[in-house]
Design a protein around this motif. Structure first.
Motif, PDB file in Angstrom:
ATOM      1  N   ASP A 144      28.712 -11.678 -69.640  1.00  0.00           N
ATOM      2  CA  ASP A 144      29.236 -11.235 -68.352  1.00  0.00           C
ATOM      3  C   ASP A 144      28.647  -9.865 -68.046  1.00  0.00           C
ATOM      4  N   TRP A 145      28.696  -9.459 -66.776  1.00  0.00           N
ATOM      5  CA  TRP A 145      28.115  -8.164 -66.439  1.00  0.00           C
ATOM      6  C   TRP A 145      28.805  -7.571 -65.218  1.00  0.00           C
ATOM      7  N   LEU A 146      28.748  -6.246 -65.140  1.00  0.00           N
ATOM      8  CA  LEU A 146      29.331  -5.531 -64.013  1.00  0.00           C
ATOM      9  C   LEU A 146      28.529  -5.819 -62.752  1.00  0.00           C
ATOM     10  N   GLU A 147      29.223  -5.899 -61.636  1.00  0.00           N
ATOM     11  CA  GLU A 147      28.616  -6.369 -60.391  1.00  0.00           C
ATOM     12  C   GLU A 147      27.467  -5.491 -59.918  1.00  0.00           C
ATOM     13  N   ASN A 148      27.561  -4.184 -60.098  1.00  0.00           N
ATOM     14  CA  ASN A 148      26.483  -3.283 -59.708  1.00  0.00           C
ATOM     15  C   ASN A 148      26.606  -1.993 -60.512  1.00  0.00           C
ATOM     16  N   SER A 149      25.685  -1.062 -60.299  1.00  0.00           N
ATOM     17  CA  SER A 149      25.640   0.141 -61.130  1.00  0.00           C
ATOM     18  C   SER A 149      26.701   1.181 -60.763  1.00  0.00           C
ATOM     19  N   PHE A 150      27.384   0.985 -59.641  1.00  0.00           N
ATOM     20  CA  PHE A 150      28.364   1.996 -59.219  1.00  0.00           C
ATOM     21  C   PHE A 150      29.781   1.441 -59.148  1.00  0.00           C
ATOM     22  N   VAL A 151      30.029   0.278 -59.747  1.00  0.00           N
ATOM     23  CA  VAL A 151      31.350  -0.324 -59.629  1.00  0.00           C
ATOM     24  C   VAL A 151      32.435   0.523 -60.300  1.00  0.00           C
ATOM     25  N   ILE A 152      32.164   1.115 -61.455  1.00  0.00           N
ATOM     26  CA  ILE A 152      33.175   1.936 -62.129  1.00  0.00           C
ATOM     27  C   ILE A 152      33.452   3.194 -61.314  1.00  0.00           C
ATOM     28  N   GLU A 153      32.406   3.798 -60.796  1.00  0.00           N
ATOM     29  CA  GLU A 153      32.581   4.979 -59.956  1.00  0.00           C
ATOM     30  C   GLU A 153      33.384   4.634 -58.705  1.00  0.00           C
ATOM     31  N   ARG A 154      33.127   3.480 -58.141  1.00  0.00           N
ATOM     32  CA  ARG A 154      33.836   3.064 -56.928  1.00  0.00           C
ATOM     33  C   ARG A 154      35.337   2.903 -57.192  1.00  0.00           C
ATOM     34  N   ILE A 155      35.685   2.455 -58.391  1.00  0.00           N
ATOM     35  CA  ILE A 155      37.097   2.254 -58.723  1.00  0.00           C
ATOM     36  C   ILE A 155      37.788   3.575 -59.045  1.00  0.00           C
ATOM     37  N   PHE A 156      37.134   4.393 -59.855  1.00  0.00           N
ATOM     38  CA  PHE A 156      37.846   5.527 -60.444  1.00  0.00           C
ATOM     39  C   PHE A 156      37.481   6.899 -59.890  1.00  0.00           C
ATOM     40  N   ALA A 157      36.318   7.050 -59.244  1.00  0.00           N
ATOM     41  CA  ALA A 157      35.899   8.388 -58.834  1.00  0.00           C
ATOM     42  C   ALA A 157      36.049   8.644 -57.340  1.00  0.00           C
ATOM     43  N   LYS A 158      36.014   7.620 -56.534  1.00  0.00           N
ATOM     44  CA  LYS A 158      35.990   7.826 -55.090  1.00  0.00           C
ATOM     45  C   LYS A 158      37.329   7.554 -54.423  1.00  0.00           C
ATOM     46  N   LYS A 159      38.386   7.476 -55.218  1.00  0.00           N
ATOM     47  CA  LYS A 159      39.732   7.298 -54.693  1.00  0.00           C
ATOM     48  C   LYS A 159      40.622   8.366 -55.315  1.00  0.00           C
ATOM     49  N   ASN A 160      41.709   8.686 -54.647  1.00  0.00           N
ATOM     50  CA  ASN A 160      42.703   9.533 -55.315  1.00  0.00           C
ATOM     51  C   ASN A 160      43.225   8.764 -56.510  1.00  0.00           C
ATOM     52  N   PHE A 161      43.115   9.358 -57.665  1.00  0.00           N
ATOM     53  CA  PHE A 161      43.457   8.621 -58.880  1.00  0.00           C
ATOM     54  C   PHE A 161      44.955   8.389 -58.955  1.00  0.00           C
ATOM     55  N   LEU A 162      45.341   7.126 -59.215  1.00  0.00           N
ATOM     56  CA  LEU A 162      46.741   6.735 -59.306  1.00  0.00           C
ATOM     57  C   LEU A 162      47.045   6.263 -60.711  1.00  0.00           C
ATOM     58  N   ASP A 163      48.190   6.629 -61.224  1.00  0.00           N
ATOM     59  CA  ASP A 163      48.612   6.125 -62.529  1.00  0.00           C
ATOM     60  C   ASP A 163      49.005   4.666 -62.375  1.00  0.00           C
ATOM     61  N   ALA A 164      48.491   3.835 -63.244  1.00  0.00           N
ATOM     62  CA  ALA A 164      48.805   2.403 -63.217  1.00  0.00           C
ATOM     63  C   ALA A 164      48.653   1.858 -64.619  1.00  0.00           C
ATOM     64  N   ASP A 165      49.318   0.751 -64.873  1.00  0.00           N
ATOM     65  CA  ASP A 165      49.154   0.072 -66.153  1.00  0.00           C
ATOM     66  C   ASP A 165      47.929  -0.831 -66.135  1.00  0.00           C
ATOM     67  N   VAL A 166      47.658  -1.418 -64.982  1.00  0.00           N
ATOM     68  CA  VAL A 166      46.516  -2.328 -64.843  1.00  0.00           C
ATOM     69  C   VAL A 166      45.893  -2.152 -63.460  1.00  0.00           C
ATOM     70  N   PHE A 167      44.586  -1.937 -63.426  1.00  0.00           N
ATOM     71  CA  PHE A 167      43.811  -2.073 -62.206  1.00  0.00           C
ATOM     72  C   PHE A 167      43.138  -3.444 -62.259  1.00  0.00           C
ATOM     73  N   TYR A 168      43.148  -4.176 -61.161  1.00  0.00           N
ATOM     74  CA  TYR A 168      42.498  -5.481 -61.174  1.00  0.00           C
ATOM     75  C   TYR A 168      41.805  -5.750 -59.838  1.00  0.00           C
ATOM     76  N   GLY A 169      40.769  -6.586 -59.910  1.00  0.00           N
ATOM     77  CA  GLY A 169      40.012  -6.910 -58.714  1.00  0.00           C
ATOM     78  C   GLY A 169      39.528  -8.337 -58.748  1.00  0.00           C
ATOM     79  N   ASP A 170      38.505  -8.599 -57.955  1.00  0.00           N
ATOM     80  CA  ASP A 170      37.960  -9.945 -57.825  1.00  0.00           C
ATOM     81  C   ASP A 170      36.794 -10.130 -58.791  1.00  0.00           C
ATOM     82  N   MET A 171      36.217 -11.335 -58.776  1.00  0.00           N
ATOM     83  CA  MET A 171      35.143 -11.650 -59.714  1.00  0.00           C
ATOM     84  C   MET A 171      34.189 -12.666 -59.083  1.00  0.00           C
ATOM     85  N   ILE A 172      32.954 -12.620 -59.495  1.00  0.00           N
ATOM     86  CA  ILE A 172      31.975 -13.633 -59.094  1.00  0.00           C
ATOM     87  C   ILE A 172      31.776 -14.572 -60.281  1.00  0.00           C
TER      88      ILE A 172
END
Length: 271
Positions: A93-121
């Motif tokens: 399996d592989w990450l969708e693109n080179s900036f997916v982690i940054e898109r999740i964690f760096a470009k949003k106000n960081f929120l405390d959560a137990d699980v972050f989840y999204g979609d998949m190809i």
């Protein structure tokens, strides 16, 4: 300004020489700076270890040794992780693109959560599909998430771990347990990962095993009703297999149509 979290990505592998490099590259080429990459290999003999060594300077920790199955290896990696969140991205399996982690964690106000989840190809033998995560209420009787597209807080993971008595459904049980323990889940509406669904378990055997494991998770396996449900499910699978086998040789055109149309509602064909 709140400090950005360290994200631990854990890859487990076994004789994955043909696929693991793509997985590794998708992680080490991320634009996000705070990634701890861990690889737990099950003692591969096909050249997988040579590929891991090739990128050893980009990997925080790796080991190649026998384990007790995929979930045992994932537990090893998760317990070794030091990041605030853990993603389990298995070989192939592989990450969708080179900036997916940054898109999740760096470009949003960081929120405390137990699980972050999204979609998949998902790449299947009959095409490529966009898989959308479903309502969490589906945890009652189905798996609404995709474990390669989840990030679990390490503090939560170590209090649950994968139950290694399950061969296929331990990821479902883990996330379901977190949900029913009133865990905080946050949905991020884009595809995190690509999942290779082309090479899977035998469909009939896999379906029966998933059925049995899910019923065990629901606590439904100690009654006469369970045996009746299991028998009915088994008979239904066998009848479907027989009908497909006959149709494949008698009328290949309609066989292909049936296979193509048998697509879960949460999948959208993209290729």
């Amino acid at each position: 300004m709140k400090k950005l979290p360290i994200i631990s990505i854990v890859t487990v592998s076994y004789n994955a020489a043909s696929t693991i490099e793509k997985t590794i590259l998708s992680v080490i080429n991320q634009t996000y700076s705070y990634i701890e990459y861990i690889i737990i290999d099950g003692g591969s003999t096909d050249g997988t270890v040579d590929i891991i060594k090739k990128y050893a300077d980009k990997i925080a920790y790796w080991v190649s040794e026998p384990d007790k199955g995929i979930y045992d290896a994932m537990n090893k990696g998760g317990c070794r992780a030091t990041g605030q969140y853990i993603q389990f991205l298995n070989a192939g399996d592989w990450l969708e693109n080179s900036f997916v982690i940054e898109r999740i964690f760096a470009k949003k106000n960081f929120l405390d959560a137990d699980v972050f989840y999204g979609d998949m190809i998902i790449r299947r033998i009959d095409g490529i599909f966009y898989a959308t995560a479903q309502s969490l209420s589906h945890f009652k009787d189905d798996f609404p998430l995709f474990h390669p597209s989840t990030f679990i807080a390490r503090s939560v993971f170590v209090n649950h771990l994968f139950d290694v008595s399950y061969r296929i459904s331990a990821d479902f049980k883990l996330l379901r347990d977190i949900y029913y323990a009133n865990g905080i889940f946050i949905y991020v509406s884009f595809a995190f990962t690509n999942f290779d669904g082309v090479y899977g378990l035998s469909s009939s055997k896999c379906a029966l095993e998933i059925f049995e494991e899910r019923e065990r998770i629901y606590g439904n396996t100690n009654s006469i009703m369970w045996y009746l449900k299991y028998s009915f499910f088994y008979m239904k699978l066998k009848i479907k297999e027989l009908l497909k086998f006959v149709l494949k040789f008698v009328c290949p055109f309609y066989y292909r149509k049936i296979v193509e149309n048998h697509i879960p509602y949460y999948l959208k064909r993209i290729s």
